[in-house]
Write a protein that holds these residues in place. Structure first.
Motif, PDB file in Angstrom:
ATOM      1  N   ASP A   5       3.795   7.870 -10.301  1.00 57.42           N
ATOM      2  CA  ASP A   5       3.534   7.841 -11.764  1.00 57.42           C
ATOM      3  C   ASP A   5       2.027   7.235 -11.886  1.00 57.42           C
ATOM      4  O   ASP A   5       2.067   6.050 -12.119  1.00 57.42           O
ATOM      5  CB  ASP A   5       4.585   7.312 -12.712  1.00 57.42           C
ATOM      6  N   PHE A   6       1.024   8.177 -12.086  1.00 59.77           N
ATOM      7  CA  PHE A   6       0.048   7.667 -12.316  1.00 59.77           C
ATOM      8  C   PHE A   6      -0.396   7.033 -13.573  1.00 59.77           C
ATOM      9  O   PHE A   6      -1.451   6.069 -13.926  1.00 59.77           O
ATOM     10  CB  PHE A   6      -1.469   8.794 -12.128  1.00 59.77           C
ATOM     11  N   ALA A   7       0.564   7.066 -14.576  1.00 61.86           N
ATOM     12  CA  ALA A   7       0.519   6.295 -15.844  1.00 61.86           C
ATOM     13  C   ALA A   7       0.731   4.734 -15.807  1.00 61.86           C
ATOM     14  O   ALA A   7       0.268   4.073 -16.312  1.00 61.86           O
ATOM     15  CB  ALA A   7       1.548   6.903 -16.863  1.00 61.86           C
ATOM     16  N   LYS A   8       1.524   4.445 -14.649  1.00 63.66           N
ATOM     17  CA  LYS A   8       1.628   3.033 -14.052  1.00 63.66           C
ATOM     18  C   LYS A   8       0.750   2.580 -13.235  1.00 63.66           C
ATOM     19  O   LYS A   8       0.676   1.404 -12.531  1.00 63.66           O
ATOM     20  CB  LYS A   8       2.930   2.732 -13.643  1.00 63.66           C
ATOM     21  N   THR A   9      -0.595   3.231 -13.224  1.00 62.40           N
ATOM     22  CA  THR A   9      -1.709   2.714 -12.196  1.00 62.40           C
ATOM     23  C   THR A   9      -2.995   2.702 -12.929  1.00 62.40           C
ATOM     24  O   THR A   9      -3.016   3.026 -14.106  1.00 62.40           O
ATOM     25  CB  THR A   9      -1.595   3.670 -11.095  1.00 62.40           C
ATOM     26  N   SER A  10      -3.842   2.540 -12.168  1.00 65.22           N
ATOM     27  CA  SER A  10      -5.289   2.263 -12.906  1.00 65.22           C
ATOM     28  C   SER A  10      -5.832   3.702 -12.955  1.00 65.22           C
ATOM     29  O   SER A  10      -6.948   4.040 -13.289  1.00 65.22           O
ATOM     30  CB  SER A  10      -6.155   1.582 -12.502  1.00 65.22           C
ATOM     31  N   PHE A  11      -5.282   4.654 -12.177  1.00 65.43           N
ATOM     32  CA  PHE A  11      -5.622   6.150 -11.797  1.00 65.43           C
ATOM     33  C   PHE A  11      -5.533   6.861 -13.292  1.00 65.43           C
ATOM     34  O   PHE A  11      -4.606   6.594 -13.971  1.00 65.43           O
ATOM     35  CB  PHE A  11      -4.976   7.064 -10.821  1.00 65.43           C
ATOM     36  N   PRO A  12      -6.363   8.103 -13.445  1.00 64.09           N
ATOM     37  CA  PRO A  12      -6.150   8.690 -14.916  1.00 64.09           C
ATOM     38  C   PRO A  12      -4.793   9.504 -14.846  1.00 64.09           C
ATOM     39  O   PRO A  12      -4.397  10.106 -13.879  1.00 64.09           O
ATOM     40  CB  PRO A  12      -7.485   9.655 -14.774  1.00 64.09           C
ATOM     41  N   ASP A  13      -4.260   9.415 -15.996  1.00 62.93           N
ATOM     42  CA  ASP A  13      -2.913  10.039 -16.159  1.00 62.93           C
ATOM     43  C   ASP A  13      -2.801  11.544 -15.679  1.00 62.93           C
ATOM     44  O   ASP A  13      -1.797  12.093 -15.070  1.00 62.93           O
ATOM     45  CB  ASP A  13      -2.346   9.700 -17.585  1.00 62.93           C
ATOM     46  N   GLY A  14      -4.100  12.192 -16.179  1.00 65.21           N
ATOM     47  CA  GLY A  14      -4.067  13.572 -15.847  1.00 65.21           C
ATOM     48  C   GLY A  14      -4.384  14.183 -14.171  1.00 65.21           C
ATOM     49  O   GLY A  14      -4.457  15.373 -13.883  1.00 65.21           O
ATOM     50  N   ALA A  15      -4.986  13.154 -13.493  1.00 62.31           N
ATOM     51  CA  ALA A  15      -5.264  13.460 -12.184  1.00 62.31           C
ATOM     52  C   ALA A  15      -4.258  14.125 -11.296  1.00 62.31           C
ATOM     53  O   ALA A  15      -3.093  13.548 -11.550  1.00 62.31           O
ATOM     54  CB  ALA A  15      -5.832  12.255 -11.512  1.00 62.31           C
ATOM     55  N   GLY A  16      -4.311  14.585 -10.229  1.00 63.21           N
ATOM     56  CA  GLY A  16      -3.206  15.292  -9.610  1.00 63.21           C
ATOM     57  C   GLY A  16      -2.928  14.606  -8.329  1.00 63.21           C
ATOM     58  O   GLY A  16      -1.848  14.316  -7.733  1.00 63.21           O
ATOM     59  N   TRP A  17      -3.917  13.993  -7.734  1.00 63.58           N
ATOM     60  CA  TRP A  17      -3.752  12.945  -6.506  1.00 63.58           C
ATOM     61  C   TRP A  17      -5.020  12.087  -6.405  1.00 63.58           C
ATOM     62  O   TRP A  17      -5.925  12.150  -7.211  1.00 63.58           O
ATOM     63  CB  TRP A  17      -3.865  14.004  -5.310  1.00 63.58           C
ATOM     64  N   HIS A  18      -4.916  11.256  -5.591  1.00 64.83           N
ATOM     65  CA  HIS A  18      -6.008  10.147  -5.348  1.00 64.83           C
ATOM     66  C   HIS A  18      -5.836   9.575  -3.938  1.00 64.83           C
ATOM     67  O   HIS A  18      -4.757   9.358  -3.227  1.00 64.83           O
ATOM     68  CB  HIS A  18      -5.816   9.056  -5.946  1.00 64.83           C
ATOM     69  N   LEU A  19      -6.835   9.677  -2.991  1.00 63.79           N
ATOM     70  CA  LEU A  19      -6.909   9.235  -1.791  1.00 63.79           C
ATOM     71  C   LEU A  19      -7.513   7.908  -1.492  1.00 63.79           C
ATOM     72  O   LEU A  19      -8.325   7.800  -2.069  1.00 63.79           O
ATOM     73  CB  LEU A  19      -7.755  10.132  -0.839  1.00 63.79           C
ATOM     74  N   GLN A  20      -6.532   6.991  -1.113  1.00 61.62           N
ATOM     75  CA  GLN A  20      -7.143   5.658  -1.005  1.00 61.62           C
ATOM     76  C   GLN A  20      -7.498   5.598   0.789  1.00 61.62           C
ATOM     77  O   GLN A  20      -6.742   5.859   1.372  1.00 61.62           O
ATOM     78  CB  GLN A  20      -6.005   4.681  -1.172  1.00 61.62           C
ATOM     79  N   ILE A  21      -8.751   5.089   0.637  1.00 65.43           N
ATOM     80  CA  ILE A  21      -9.026   4.966   2.235  1.00 65.43           C
ATOM     81  C   ILE A  21      -9.825   3.633   2.329  1.00 65.43           C
ATOM     82  O   ILE A  21     -10.514   3.339   1.687  1.00 65.43           O
ATOM     83  CB  ILE A  21     -10.190   6.237   2.316  1.00 65.43           C
ATOM     84  N   GLY A  22      -9.529   3.170   3.517  1.00 72.08           N
ATOM     85  CA  GLY A  22      -9.921   1.676   3.907  1.00 72.08           C
ATOM     86  C   GLY A  22     -11.568   1.807   4.240  1.00 72.08           C
ATOM     87  O   GLY A  22     -12.051   2.803   4.667  1.00 72.08           O
ATOM     88  N   ASP A  23     -11.920   0.494   4.212  1.00 72.65           N
ATOM     89  CA  ASP A  23     -13.556   0.406   4.625  1.00 72.65           C
ATOM     90  C   ASP A  23     -13.696   0.063   5.974  1.00 72.65           C
ATOM     91  O   ASP A  23     -14.618   0.529   6.499  1.00 72.65           O
ATOM     92  CB  ASP A  23     -13.960  -0.845   3.937  1.00 72.65           C
ATOM     93  N   VAL A  69      -9.487  16.255  -0.323  1.00 74.94           N
ATOM     94  CA  VAL A  69      -9.176  14.927   0.706  1.00 74.94           C
ATOM     95  C   VAL A  69     -10.357  15.061   1.918  1.00 74.94           C
ATOM     96  O   VAL A  69     -10.873  13.915   2.081  1.00 74.94           O
ATOM     97  CB  VAL A  69      -7.914  15.082   1.229  1.00 74.94           C
ATOM     98  N   ALA A  70     -10.295  16.140   2.382  1.00 81.04           N
ATOM     99  CA  ALA A  70     -11.603  16.250   3.496  1.00 81.04           C
ATOM    100  C   ALA A  70     -12.817  15.711   2.879  1.00 81.04           C
ATOM    101  O   ALA A  70     -13.832  15.129   3.685  1.00 81.04           O
ATOM    102  CB  ALA A  70     -11.772  17.842   4.052  1.00 81.04           C
ATOM    103  N   ARG A  71     -13.300  16.185   1.812  1.00 84.41           N
ATOM    104  CA  ARG A  71     -14.472  15.719   1.141  1.00 84.41           C
ATOM    105  C   ARG A  71     -14.561  14.239   1.029  1.00 84.41           C
ATOM    106  O   ARG A  71     -15.653  13.753   1.259  1.00 84.41           O
ATOM    107  CB  ARG A  71     -14.788  16.689  -0.229  1.00 84.41           C
ATOM    108  N   VAL A  72     -13.685  13.665   0.349  1.00 81.52           N
ATOM    109  CA  VAL A  72     -13.662  11.992   0.150  1.00 81.52           C
ATOM    110  C   VAL A  72     -13.689  11.570   1.515  1.00 81.52           C
ATOM    111  O   VAL A  72     -14.510  10.557   1.476  1.00 81.52           O
ATOM    112  CB  VAL A  72     -12.261  12.000  -0.397  1.00 81.52           C
ATOM    113  N   MET A  73     -12.956  12.177   2.649  1.00 84.13           N
ATOM    114  CA  MET A  73     -13.211  11.440   3.832  1.00 84.13           C
ATOM    115  C   MET A  73     -14.279  11.663   4.493  1.00 84.13           C
ATOM    116  O   MET A  73     -14.853  10.593   4.852  1.00 84.13           O
ATOM    117  CB  MET A  73     -12.087  12.040   4.698  1.00 84.13           C
TER     118      MET A  73
END
Length: 139
Positions: A5-23, A69-73
């Protein structure tokens, strides 16, 4: 991948997905990538729920997610100084995964050429990437 549930995170409530990627490109890919799907975004959450037998709308959503996701990566990789042609990343690392994706999407292109395209013509880079992932091609 996790559905949350994105409402319980710092991500925008209306976003569909988020890719977390390490450095760290030498880190294990399995620990460096995490696709989060927003359970409140019903089209996105349902598409992943139905991924084994997707309806046409699910296939459209999954195509959009794959392209994004491919674009972000690729953008993430191109911003790394050590992501260069010929760099020997160990197998199963984030760097090796990003390198394999790069060569699948941009066969015959040098990393430097694609990096310059991203820097100088980001809109063209995005269009090139959409073509490379064949976004919405099967519809």
């Amino acid at each position: 991948m996790a559905v949350i549930d994105f409402a319980k995170t710092s991500f925008p409530d209306g976003a569909g997905w988020h890719l977390q990627i390490g450095d760290n490109l030498d880190a294990a890919a399995m620990g460096a990538l995490l696709l989060l799907v927003n359970e409140r975004n019903k089209p996105a959450a349902t598409a992943f729920q139905n991924a084994s037998a997707p309806r046409q709308v699910d296939r459209l959503v999954l195509s959009a997610v794959y392209g994004d996701v491919a674009r972000v990566m690729i953008e993430h990789a191109l911003r790394k100084d050590d992501f260069v042609d010929g760099h020997p990343f160990p197998e199963e690392t984030l760097g090796a995964t990003l390198m394999a994706l790069f060569h699948r999407l941009f066969p015959g292109s040098s990393i430097n050429d694609v990096r310059l395209r991203l820097e100088h013509s980001p809109a063209l880079f995005t269009s090139d990437l959409q073509a490379a992932v064949k976004i919405f091609e099967d519809f």
